[in-house]
Design an enzyme around this catalytic site. Sequence first.
Site, mmCIF file in Angstrom:
data_model
loop_
_atom_site.group_PDB
_atom_site.id
_atom_site.type_symbol
_atom_site.label_atom_id
_atom_site.label_comp_id
_atom_site.label_asym_id
_atom_site.label_seq_id
_atom_site.Cartn_x
_atom_site.Cartn_y
_atom_site.Cartn_z
ATOM 1 N N VAL A 220 0.836 -1.196 0.000
ATOM 2 C CA VAL A 220 0.000 0.000 0.000
ATOM 3 C C VAL A 220 0.875 1.252 0.000
ATOM 4 C CG1 VAL A 220 -1.747 1.328 1.282
ATOM 5 C CG2 VAL A 220 -1.932 -1.168 1.140
ATOM 6 N N CYS A 221 1.983 1.197 0.735
ATOM 7 C CA CYS A 221 2.847 2.368 0.908
ATOM 8 C C CYS A 221 3.251 3.035 -0.411
ATOM 9 C CB CYS A 221 4.078 2.008 1.731
ATOM 10 S SG CYS A 221 3.691 1.414 3.394
ATOM 11 N N PRO A 222 3.743 2.292 -1.409
ATOM 12 C CA PRO A 222 4.158 2.995 -2.627
ATOM 13 C C PRO A 222 3.011 3.683 -3.349
ATOM 14 C CG PRO A 222 4.397 0.619 -2.905
ATOM 15 C CD PRO A 222 4.061 0.854 -1.468
ATOM 16 N N LEU B 238 2.426 6.945 -1.304
ATOM 17 C CA LEU B 238 3.588 7.832 -1.417
ATOM 18 C C LEU B 238 3.645 8.451 -2.815
ATOM 19 C CD1 LEU B 238 6.117 5.615 0.524
ATOM 20 C CD2 LEU B 238 5.218 7.820 1.293
#
Length: 188
Positions: free
Chosen positions: A47-49, A52
């Site tokens: 999920v992070c990328p 971001l």
Amino acid sequence: MGIVGSTIKPFKNTAFQQGKDFFDVTEADIAGKWAVFFFYPADFTFVCPTELEDLGEQYETLQGMGVEVYGVSTDTHFSHKAWHDTSDKIGKIKYAFLGDQNHKLTNNFGVLREEAGLADRATFVVDPDGVIQLVEITPEGVGRNAKELVRKIKAAKYWREHPGQVCPAKWEEGGETLAPSLDLVGKL
């Protein structure tokens, strides 16, 4: 303990930013500016990328509003650079990533999941006086929306610059605000 309205604590973290050497960031670097601390669990995740990258697409807009952005995880600045150099999504991002392997910044903001050694998925908006004005914390499986963050920052800036006025739900820049008074009680 109330988070909104509290002042950030002193910190010193090493950052990686596209096109720069590693450098340190402290609370003194954000004094007099608006800043976003965008905590996420870890580099090289799922999920992070996506979130971001989404925030990276709003970075120019935020810069134009006088807002600096810092991505923060408990990874090192070396890991941030490696992720930047190997991921198409992360490689486009121009804002700084702070390494927090000693967990001091994550603890300062109260978003460390100690059992995992990872940061919660959390966003903090800090005003030019170092006061936390906005907080958003979501579960690990729920990504954030950078356009909504931009809208909230615009509202927070407006509210700060226009004492006595407040921004109602779904307020957009240029929209109507409210001046709280006894005349409005029970009429909204």
